[in-house]
Design a protein around this motif. Sequence first.
Motif, PDB file in Angstrom:
ATOM      1  N   GLY A 195       0.788  -1.228   0.000  1.00 53.61           N
ATOM      2  CA  GLY A 195       0.000   0.000   0.000  1.00 53.61           C
ATOM      3  C   GLY A 195       0.819   1.276   0.000  1.00 53.61           C
ATOM      4  N   MET A 196       2.138   1.169   0.142  1.00 49.33           N
ATOM      5  CA  MET A 196       3.001   2.359   0.181  1.00 49.33           C
ATOM      6  C   MET A 196       3.648   2.583  -1.184  1.00 49.33           C
ATOM      7  SD  MET A 196       5.164   1.819   3.654  1.00 49.33           S
ATOM      8  CE  MET A 196       4.380   1.682   5.254  1.00 49.33           C
ATOM      9  N   VAL A 197       3.856   3.849  -1.529  1.00 51.70           N
ATOM     10  CA  VAL A 197       4.690   4.188  -2.689  1.00 51.70           C
ATOM     11  C   VAL A 197       6.141   3.952  -2.289  1.00 51.70           C
ATOM     12  CG1 VAL A 197       5.463   6.064  -4.196  1.00 51.70           C
ATOM     13  CG2 VAL A 197       3.025   5.810  -3.657  1.00 51.70           C
ATOM     14  N   ILE A 198       6.519   4.538  -1.162  1.00 55.22           N
ATOM     15  CA  ILE A 198       7.821   4.337  -0.533  1.00 55.22           C
ATOM     16  C   ILE A 198       7.591   4.585   0.952  1.00 55.22           C
ATOM     17  CG2 ILE A 198       8.550   6.740  -0.918  1.00 55.22           C
ATOM     18  CD1 ILE A 198      11.460   5.764  -1.154  1.00 55.22           C
ATOM     19  N   ASP A 199       8.243   3.839   1.770  1.00 55.35           N
ATOM     20  CA  ASP A 199       8.146   4.042   3.215  1.00 55.35           C
ATOM     21  C   ASP A 199       8.719   5.424   3.534  1.00 55.35           C
ATOM     22  OD1 ASP A 199       8.757   4.021   6.016  1.00 55.35           O
ATOM     23  OD2 ASP A 199       8.741   1.827   5.974  1.00 55.35           O
ATOM     24  N   PHE A 200       7.958   6.245   4.279  1.00 58.58           N
ATOM     25  CA  PHE A 200       8.454   7.570   4.658  1.00 58.58           C
ATOM     26  C   PHE A 200       9.812   7.464   5.346  1.00 58.58           C
ATOM     27  CE2 PHE A 200       3.925   9.001   4.409  1.00 58.58           C
ATOM     28  CZ  PHE A 200       4.113  10.040   3.510  1.00 58.58           C
ATOM     29  N   GLY A 201      10.028   6.394   6.096  1.00 61.05           N
ATOM     30  CA  GLY A 201      11.314   6.188   6.762  1.00 61.05           C
ATOM     31  C   GLY A 201      12.447   5.988   5.774  1.00 61.05           C
ATOM     32  N   ASP A 202      12.169   5.281   4.669  1.00 64.21           N
ATOM     33  CA  ASP A 202      13.193   5.083   3.639  1.00 64.21           C
ATOM     34  C   ASP A 202      13.525   6.402   2.935  1.00 64.21           C
ATOM     35  OD1 ASP A 202      13.196   2.400   4.302  1.00 64.21           O
ATOM     36  OD2 ASP A 202      11.884   1.811   2.639  1.00 64.21           O
ATOM     37  N   LEU A 203      12.492   7.197   2.656  1.00 59.72           N
ATOM     38  CA  LEU A 203      12.718   8.500   2.032  1.00 59.72           C
ATOM     39  C   LEU A 203      13.501   9.406   2.986  1.00 59.72           C
ATOM     40  CD1 LEU A 203      12.292  10.379  -0.359  1.00 59.72           C
ATOM     41  CD2 LEU A 203      10.041  10.966   0.595  1.00 59.72           C
ATOM     42  N   LYS A 204      13.148   9.361   4.260  1.00 60.21           N
ATOM     43  CA  LYS A 204      13.846  10.161   5.274  1.00 60.21           C
ATOM     44  C   LYS A 204      15.324   9.796   5.326  1.00 60.21           C
ATOM     45  CE  LYS A 204      13.908  11.139  10.229  1.00 60.21           C
ATOM     46  NZ  LYS A 204      13.265  10.883  11.531  1.00 60.21           N
ATOM     47  N   LYS A 205      15.627   8.508   5.280  1.00 56.86           N
ATOM     48  CA  LYS A 205      17.018   8.046   5.334  1.00 56.86           C
ATOM     49  C   LYS A 205      17.821   8.619   4.161  1.00 56.86           C
ATOM     50  CE  LYS A 205      19.625   3.649   5.648  1.00 56.86           C
ATOM     51  NZ  LYS A 205      20.826   4.124   5.026  1.00 56.86           N
ATOM     52  N   ILE A 206      17.259   8.572   2.961  1.00 58.91           N
ATOM     53  CA  ILE A 206      17.944   9.087   1.773  1.00 58.91           C
ATOM     54  C   ILE A 206      18.224  10.577   1.919  1.00 58.91           C
ATOM     55  CG2 ILE A 206      17.647   9.598  -0.696  1.00 58.91           C
ATOM     56  CD1 ILE A 206      16.015   6.926  -0.838  1.00 58.91           C
ATOM     57  N   VAL A 207      17.199  11.344   2.257  1.00 54.80           N
ATOM     58  CA  VAL A 207      17.349  12.802   2.316  1.00 54.80           C
ATOM     59  C   VAL A 207      18.249  13.217   3.475  1.00 54.80           C
ATOM     60  CG1 VAL A 207      16.124  14.997   2.512  1.00 54.80           C
ATOM     61  CG2 VAL A 207      15.148  13.143   1.133  1.00 54.80           C
ATOM     62  N   LYS A 208      18.138  12.550   4.605  1.00 56.06           N
ATOM     63  CA  LYS A 208      19.031  12.866   5.724  1.00 56.06           C
ATOM     64  C   LYS A 208      20.489  12.606   5.354  1.00 56.06           C
ATOM     65  CE  LYS A 208      18.393  11.862  10.076  1.00 56.06           C
ATOM     66  NZ  LYS A 208      19.179  12.984  10.490  1.00 56.06           N
ATOM     67  N   GLU A 209      20.762  11.458   4.736  1.00 56.45           N
ATOM     68  CA  GLU A 209      22.142  11.109   4.398  1.00 56.45           C
ATOM     69  C   GLU A 209      22.718  12.007   3.313  1.00 56.45           C
ATOM     70  OE1 GLU A 209      22.136   6.934   3.459  1.00 56.45           O
ATOM     71  OE2 GLU A 209      21.875   6.350   5.558  1.00 56.45           O
ATOM     72  N   GLU A 210      21.908  12.371   2.321  1.00 54.77           N
ATOM     73  CA  GLU A 210      22.400  13.142   1.178  1.00 54.77           C
ATOM     74  C   GLU A 210      22.387  14.651   1.398  1.00 54.77           C
ATOM     75  OE1 GLU A 210      23.815  12.022  -1.606  1.00 54.77           O
ATOM     76  OE2 GLU A 210      23.600   9.955  -0.904  1.00 54.77           O
ATOM     77  N   ILE A 211      21.450  15.137   2.220  1.00 54.59           N
ATOM     78  CA  ILE A 211      21.278  16.585   2.357  1.00 54.59           C
ATOM     79  C   ILE A 211      21.395  17.050   3.808  1.00 54.59           C
ATOM     80  CG2 ILE A 211      19.785  18.569   1.832  1.00 54.59           C
ATOM     81  CD1 ILE A 211      20.524  16.800  -0.680  1.00 54.59           C
ATOM     82  N   VAL A 212      20.463  16.643   4.644  1.00 54.31           N
ATOM     83  CA  VAL A 212      20.335  17.216   5.985  1.00 54.31           C
ATOM     84  C   VAL A 212      21.594  17.004   6.819  1.00 54.31           C
ATOM     85  CG1 VAL A 212      19.010  17.205   8.135  1.00 54.31           C
ATOM     86  CG2 VAL A 212      17.821  17.011   5.936  1.00 54.31           C
TER      87      VAL A 212
END
Length: 152
Positions: free
Chosen positions: A53-70
Amino acid sequence: MSNIRITKQFTFETGHALYGYDGKCKNVHGHSYKLSVTVIGKPITDTSNVKFGMVIDFGDLKKIVKEEIVDIFDHATVFNQNTPHLELASELKNRGHHVILVDYQPTSENMVIDFADKIKNRLPQNIQLHSLKLQETETSFAEWYQSDNQQS
């Protein structure tokens, strides 16, 4: 199955200076940035998948953006590596400050382009980056849309 867009928002504090600019932003200063990341894809239809039911787990998206940007840009000072700010950057680094040197003028416009490239490279194949919104102040922001950047 329909395509669905989901958005996750992030905040981080970053300093910068715009070399050669004719206004106040030529001085080193900082912003409380707000980054909205919107991806698009089809929800998972496999009922045996834990992410059903998910497009992408919000946690997985968070991990990507935190590691690459934040985690990289938060509480850093960003300078264009092709300017005399290198002396200041070197001095700050020597005093233990987190400094990032980029190959562009660190405006919101250029930062959002950089962020889009970094995030796109980490997304799963079936998920596309739809848009980014980088808010520099309460009233000023830059937006990047994949649809505006399609290659022919």
